[in-house]
Design a protein around this motif. Structure first.
Motif, PDB file in Angstrom:
ATOM      1  N   LYS A 272       1.585   3.340  14.968  1.00 62.51           N
ATOM      2  CA  LYS A 272       1.950   2.103  14.581  1.00 62.51           C
ATOM      3  C   LYS A 272       0.583   1.264  14.060  1.00 62.51           C
ATOM      4  O   LYS A 272       0.745   0.874  13.099  1.00 62.51           O
ATOM      5  N   GLU A 273      -0.399   1.308  14.774  1.00 60.61           N
ATOM      6  CA  GLU A 273      -1.650   0.800  14.225  1.00 60.61           C
ATOM      7  C   GLU A 273      -2.177   1.443  12.938  1.00 60.61           C
ATOM      8  O   GLU A 273      -2.561   0.528  12.007  1.00 60.61           O
ATOM      9  N   PHE A 274      -2.133   2.724  12.984  1.00 53.90           N
ATOM     10  CA  PHE A 274      -2.827   3.391  11.991  1.00 53.90           C
ATOM     11  C   PHE A 274      -1.823   3.106  10.606  1.00 53.90           C
ATOM     12  O   PHE A 274      -2.189   2.867   9.646  1.00 53.90           O
ATOM     13  N   LEU A 275      -0.514   3.096  10.825  1.00 49.03           N
ATOM     14  CA  LEU A 275       0.216   2.840   9.502  1.00 49.03           C
ATOM     15  C   LEU A 275       0.332   1.471   9.311  1.00 49.03           C
ATOM     16  O   LEU A 275       0.429   1.034   8.116  1.00 49.03           O
ATOM     17  N   SER A 276       0.106   0.420  10.154  1.00 53.16           N
ATOM     18  CA  SER A 276      -0.062  -1.074   9.922  1.00 53.16           C
ATOM     19  C   SER A 276      -1.376  -1.140   9.046  1.00 53.16           C
ATOM     20  O   SER A 276      -1.437  -1.967   8.201  1.00 53.16           O
ATOM     21  N   LYS A 277      -2.640  -0.559   9.366  1.00 54.50           N
ATOM     22  CA  LYS A 277      -3.723  -0.726   8.451  1.00 54.50           C
ATOM     23  C   LYS A 277      -3.632   0.083   7.171  1.00 54.50           C
ATOM     24  O   LYS A 277      -4.160  -0.588   6.195  1.00 54.50           O
ATOM     25  N   LEU A 278      -2.843   1.121   7.102  1.00 54.88           N
ATOM     26  CA  LEU A 278      -2.384   1.466   5.722  1.00 54.88           C
ATOM     27  C   LEU A 278      -1.725   0.642   5.028  1.00 54.88           C
ATOM     28  O   LEU A 278      -1.852   0.415   3.990  1.00 54.88           O
ATOM     29  N   ALA A 279      -0.530  -0.038   5.599  1.00 60.76           N
ATOM     30  CA  ALA A 279       0.269  -0.925   5.036  1.00 60.76           C
ATOM     31  C   ALA A 279      -0.491  -2.437   4.607  1.00 60.76           C
ATOM     32  O   ALA A 279      -0.378  -2.780   3.306  1.00 60.76           O
ATOM     33  N   GLN A 280      -1.793  -2.792   5.498  1.00 62.42           N
ATOM     34  CA  GLN A 280      -2.359  -3.843   4.737  1.00 62.42           C
ATOM     35  C   GLN A 280      -3.248  -3.469   3.692  1.00 62.42           C
ATOM     36  O   GLN A 280      -3.415  -4.402   2.951  1.00 62.42           O
ATOM     37  N   GLU A 281      -3.874  -2.267   3.549  1.00 57.14           N
ATOM     38  CA  GLU A 281      -4.441  -2.197   2.427  1.00 57.14           C
ATOM     39  C   GLU A 281      -3.653  -1.872   1.227  1.00 57.14           C
ATOM     40  O   GLU A 281      -4.136  -2.057   0.041  1.00 57.14           O
ATOM     41  N   LEU A 282      -2.483  -1.540   1.437  1.00 61.46           N
ATOM     42  CA  LEU A 282      -1.533  -1.156   0.260  1.00 61.46           C
ATOM     43  C   LEU A 282      -0.745  -2.626  -0.007  1.00 61.46           C
ATOM     44  O   LEU A 282      -0.057  -2.519  -1.018  1.00 61.46           O
ATOM     45  N   ASN A 283      -0.787  -3.651   0.669  1.00 58.78           N
ATOM     46  CA  ASN A 283      -0.433  -4.871   0.656  1.00 58.78           C
ATOM     47  C   ASN A 283       1.224  -4.525   0.734  1.00 58.78           C
ATOM     48  O   ASN A 283       1.917  -5.419   0.025  1.00 58.78           O
ATOM     49  N   ILE A 284       1.659  -4.140   1.819  1.00 60.24           N
ATOM     50  CA  ILE A 284       3.103  -3.728   2.003  1.00 60.24           C
ATOM     51  C   ILE A 284       3.399  -4.171   3.371  1.00 60.24           C
ATOM     52  O   ILE A 284       2.624  -4.136   4.352  1.00 60.24           O
ATOM     53  N   ASN A 285       4.957  -4.664   3.542  1.00 59.93           N
ATOM     54  CA  ASN A 285       5.273  -5.071   5.041  1.00 59.93           C
ATOM     55  C   ASN A 285       6.137  -3.949   5.491  1.00 59.93           C
ATOM     56  O   ASN A 285       7.306  -3.928   5.002  1.00 59.93           O
TER      57      ASN A 285
END
Length: 298
Positions: free
Chosen positions: A227-240
């Motif tokens: 969950k944390e790994f994908l959240s950091k990816l999402a932050q970098e991609l500016n996606i919720n």
């Protein structure tokens, strides 16, 4: 130093060869084609000209067919196994016969050797069960199958290697970007990972140490759940991201090996590296992703 590398055209090998040559080491590739510059070998027939490996300081084996496939219908376990175990057996046999053997034989391995756990996993933790564990155990045993008293053996137990070419990273980025995936299963399982720059830095640290030996966890000290790994990816991609992929869906759309990689809990610690004062270059995933983003935009 004089260094020979098998599997030098893969992800890790490409970066490693470039780095070692920049540091003025003499690097020769161990290759499967006679049309490519290097030391020719054919692991399928156990052929290699042993004299060509005399007087090397380091021999490294990074061979291994990719495990990063989600194909629910087929996974080539035979190739995954033989590309790792047969190559290590051949190099171990050759090293045992050399008049001037290397000080180090360094082989890739994997974190799948461990039993999933709720507590920190170190190099001394217990092994698991199943194909990935057996693969890693046989992979490591093959590196020590023949007696090499003048050569220290290192087994690099890799987490997911993060670089712009990483199959794992690209799959996860696409899942976040296209499907807005936020987690797999309950999302609380730890995914061991390591940046490619630290992989190269760690191998350089090892070959200059003269005292390290045995298995080494090649993972970041920053432990992240899926969950944390994908959240950091999402932050970098500016996606919720909003969609959780339950276990039952993975059983339909991913093969068993992929499910083990995605769902097993591996809170793995780089204990041996930390005890021996290796200084991580990119211990934070946010930093790694930002650096990769800047390189892509350059």
């Amino acid at each position: 130093m004089k260094i020979a590398i098998a599997g030098s055209h893969g992800l890790i090998g490409t970066y490693l060869v470039n780095d070692l040559r920049l540091k003025n080491h003499t690097v020769n590739r161990i290759v499967r084609s006679k049309n490519i510059a290097g030391i020719f070998w054919d692991p399928d027939t156990n052929y290699i000209n042993e004299s060509k490996l005399e007087s090397y300081d380091i021999i490294i084996n990074l061979c291994g067919s990719s495990i990063s496939s989600f194909n629910p219908l087929f996974v080539n376990k035979g190739l995954i196994y033989s590309s790792r175990v047969k190559t290590n057996l051949l190099l171990s046999r050759v090293i045992s016969k050399l008049k001037n053997p290397p000080k180090y034989f360094i082989s890739a391995s994997g974190c799948g050797i461990y039993n999933p756990s709720k507590i920190d996993i170190t190099e001394n933790s217990i092994f698991g069960k199943g194909f990935l564990t057996q693969l890693a155990m046989d992979w490591e045993e093959a590196s020590r199958f023949y007696k090499t008293p003048k050569t220290k053996v290192i087994n690099l137990r890799f987490g997911q290697v993060i670089s712009k070419e990483s199959i794992f990273l690209n799959i996860m980025q696409n899942l976040v970007k296209l499907l807005k995936v936020s987690s797999f299963g309950n999302g609380n399982q730890y995914w061991p990972w390591i940046s490619i720059n630290d992989v190269v830095g760690i191998i350089d640290f090892i070959i200059n140490s003269n005292f390290l030996e045995g298995p080494i966890n090649i993972v970041s000290p920053q432990k992240l759940t899926s969950k944390e790994f994908l959240s950091k990816l999402a932050q970098e991609l500016n996606i919720n991201p909003i969609f959780k992929i339950p276990n039952v869906v993975l059983k339909i759309f991913a093969n068993k090996l992929a499910r083990e990689v995605l769902l097993n809990n591996y809170p793995i610690s780089p204990e041996k590296l930390q005890i021996n004062n290796y200084s991580f270059v990119e211990a934070d995933l946010n930093t790694v992703l930002k650096n990769l983003s800047h390189k892509s935009g350059a």
